[in-house]
Design a protein around this motif. Structure first.
Motif, PDB file in Angstrom:
ATOM      1  N   TRP A 211     -24.596  93.609  -0.714  1.00 50.50           N
ATOM      2  CA  TRP A 211     -24.809  94.579  -1.777  1.00 50.50           C
ATOM      3  C   TRP A 211     -24.313  95.951  -1.342  1.00 50.50           C
ATOM      4  O   TRP A 211     -24.329  96.297  -0.180  1.00 50.50           O
TER       5      TRP A 211
ATOM      6  N   TYR B 142     -19.780 104.810 -11.377  1.00 52.94           N
ATOM      7  CA  TYR B 142     -19.288 103.442 -11.493  1.00 52.94           C
ATOM      8  C   TYR B 142     -19.276 102.879 -10.079  1.00 52.94           C
ATOM      9  O   TYR B 142     -18.684 103.481  -9.178  1.00 52.94           O
TER      10      TYR B 142
ATOM     11  N   SER C 165     -18.471  92.270  -8.248  1.00 54.22           N
ATOM     12  CA  SER C 165     -19.588  92.777  -9.038  1.00 54.22           C
ATOM     13  C   SER C 165     -19.387  94.265  -9.304  1.00 54.22           C
ATOM     14  O   SER C 165     -18.708  94.952  -8.536  1.00 54.22           O
ATOM     15  N   SER C 166     -19.991  94.743 -10.382  1.00 58.24           N
ATOM     16  CA  SER C 166     -19.929  96.175 -10.682  1.00 58.24           C
ATOM     17  C   SER C 166     -21.218  96.604 -11.367  1.00 58.24           C
ATOM     18  O   SER C 166     -21.969  95.777 -11.878  1.00 58.24           O
ATOM     19  N   ASN C 167     -21.430  97.908 -11.384  1.00 60.22           N
ATOM     20  CA  ASN C 167     -22.596  98.478 -12.037  1.00 60.22           C
ATOM     21  C   ASN C 167     -22.222  99.887 -12.497  1.00 60.22           C
ATOM     22  O   ASN C 167     -21.273 100.483 -11.974  1.00 60.22           O
ATOM     23  N   TYR C 168     -22.971 100.412 -13.460  1.00 62.54           N
ATOM     24  CA  TYR C 168     -22.663 101.717 -14.044  1.00 62.54           C
ATOM     25  C   TYR C 168     -23.955 102.405 -14.450  1.00 62.54           C
ATOM     26  O   TYR C 168     -24.910 101.763 -14.888  1.00 62.54           O
ATOM     27  N   THR C 169     -23.976 103.723 -14.303  1.00 60.70           N
ATOM     28  CA  THR C 169     -25.055 104.518 -14.881  1.00 60.70           C
ATOM     29  C   THR C 169     -24.464 105.814 -15.422  1.00 60.70           C
ATOM     30  O   THR C 169     -23.572 106.397 -14.813  1.00 60.70           O
TER      31      THR C 169
ATOM     32  N   ILE D 161     -28.258 102.920  -7.605  1.00 71.45           N
ATOM     33  CA  ILE D 161     -27.844 101.713  -8.313  1.00 71.45           C
ATOM     34  C   ILE D 161     -27.196 100.794  -7.286  1.00 71.45           C
ATOM     35  O   ILE D 161     -26.685 101.243  -6.254  1.00 71.45           O
TER      36      ILE D 161
ATOM     37  N   ALA E 129     -24.802  97.021  -6.682  1.00 73.70           N
ATOM     38  CA  ALA E 129     -23.977  95.905  -7.128  1.00 73.70           C
ATOM     39  C   ALA E 129     -23.999  94.885  -5.997  1.00 73.70           C
ATOM     40  O   ALA E 129     -23.821  95.244  -4.833  1.00 73.70           O
TER      41      ALA E 129
END
Length: 156
Positions: free
Chosen positions: A69, A86, A106-110, A119, A121
């Motif tokens: 992670w 991002y 994997s990716s994540n955004y706020t 955050i 990923a």
């Protein structure tokens, strides 16, 4: 009596120096102007609020035999700020210096990473050793986009 005068004098000097430092720090703050969305009712420019000072957003990567992670955390800022982040996690069977030669896992955004929050990923190693890289793109208030990565690390 002299002792009390010295204490009062030192206290007043401290207040004056603090006030001057505070005023100077506001004068260093850059004001930016951006164009509004054009419409029939509104055309023109307005000043953009740039609120956060000394904003620190850190990226890290961690893992074990099964999972890797990457985490982006808003570590520090003076005054509140809007931090758009991002976050991406990449992997490769061989060592790569750039994420462009790796596979996005994997990716994540706020839209606003608030102070002290983070955050993440994550991805599965599948029990196979691979090189992993965490990358973030972030924007503080109305500043320019910035990038940071962890560098490639072997996990699995």
């Amino acid at each position: 009596m002299r002792f009390i005068k010295k204490i009062i004098s030192c206290f007043l000097s401290f207040i004056v120096l603090f006030t001057i430092a505070f005023c100077v720090s506001f004068s260093w703050k850059e004001n930016r102007v951006y164009a509004k969305e054009s419409s029939a009712e509104n055309s023109g420019c307005e000043e953009s609020p740039q609120r956060g000072w000394f904003v620190t957003v850190d990226i890290s990567i961690n893992g074990n035999e099964n999972t890797v992670w990457t985490t982006a955390k808003h570590e520090f800022s003076i005054f509140s700020s809007t931090v758009i982040v991002y976050l991406y996690l990449y992997c490769s069977d061989t060592y790569q210096e750039s994420y462009t030669n790796m596979t996005l896992v994997s990716s994540n955004y706020t839209s606003n990473l608030t102070l002290g929050n983070s955050i993440t990923a994550s991805g599965s190693t599948g029990g196979v050793p691979k090189y992993w890289l965490g990358r973030m793109r972030y924007k503080i208030d109305n500043g320019n986009w910035q990038e940071s990565d962890t560098g490639a690390v072997l996990y699995g």
